[in-house]
Design a protein around this motif. Structure first.
Motif, PDB file in Angstrom:
ATOM      1  N   SER A  92       0.622  -0.979  -0.056  1.00 14.53           N
ATOM      2  CA  SER A  92       0.032   0.153  -0.076  1.00 14.53           C
ATOM      3  C   SER A  92       1.017   1.126   0.169  1.00 14.53           C
ATOM      4  O   SER A  92       1.806   1.265   0.575  1.00 14.53           O
ATOM      5  N   MET A  93       0.420   2.031  -1.064  1.00 14.27           N
ATOM      6  CA  MET A  93       1.284   3.464  -0.999  1.00 14.27           C
ATOM      7  C   MET A  93       0.332   4.492   0.045  1.00 14.27           C
ATOM      8  O   MET A  93       1.063   5.117   0.814  1.00 14.27           O
ATOM      9  N   ASP A  94      -0.802   4.272  -0.073  1.00 14.61           N
ATOM     10  CA  ASP A  94      -1.663   4.800   1.010  1.00 14.61           C
ATOM     11  C   ASP A  94      -2.962   4.108   1.244  1.00 14.61           C
ATOM     12  O   ASP A  94      -2.871   3.066   0.472  1.00 14.61           O
ATOM     13  N   ALA A  95      -4.034   4.587   1.774  1.00  8.80           N
ATOM     14  CA  ALA A  95      -5.150   3.618   1.975  1.00  8.80           C
ATOM     15  C   ALA A  95      -6.007   3.490   0.709  1.00  8.80           C
ATOM     16  O   ALA A  95      -6.723   2.667   0.357  1.00  8.80           O
ATOM     17  N   ASN A  96      -5.615   4.276  -0.380  1.00 11.89           N
ATOM     18  CA  ASN A  96      -6.484   4.299  -1.504  1.00 11.89           C
ATOM     19  C   ASN A  96      -5.729   3.512  -2.778  1.00 11.89           C
ATOM     20  O   ASN A  96      -6.380   3.489  -3.739  1.00 11.89           O
ATOM     21  N   LYS A 129       1.098   2.123  -9.784  1.00  8.14           N
ATOM     22  CA  LYS A 129      -0.019   2.560  -8.455  1.00  8.14           C
ATOM     23  C   LYS A 129      -1.368   2.135  -9.435  1.00  8.14           C
ATOM     24  O   LYS A 129      -1.522   2.676 -10.374  1.00  8.14           O
TER      25      LYS A 129
END
Length: 64
Positions: free
Chosen positions: A7-11, A60
């Motif tokens: 995960s890069m961030d939650a999205n 991504k």
């Protein structure tokens, strides 16, 4: 499935490009709808619809 942290961030998450992949095919397989490839393009400003995807590099993609 990608290796290492996913995960890069939650999205977003990372997807490792495989031989024969196209943006449409990745969107179809990973997101359930090939036309969502435009979301992948937005997350990866260095590529375009005309870009050749480099096998082994990471994209991504939306988490869902």
């Amino acid at each position: 499935k990608p290796d290492g942290p996913t995960s890069m961030d939650a999205n977003t998450r990372l997807y490792k490009i495989q031989s024969g992949d196209s943006l449409w095919a990745i969107a179809q397989r990973e997101l359930g709808n090939g036309s969502r490839y435009t979301e992948i393009l937005k997350l990866n400003p260095k590529i375009s619809e005309k870009s050749n995807l480099v096998v082994g590099s990471n994209l991504k993609i939306p988490a869902k």
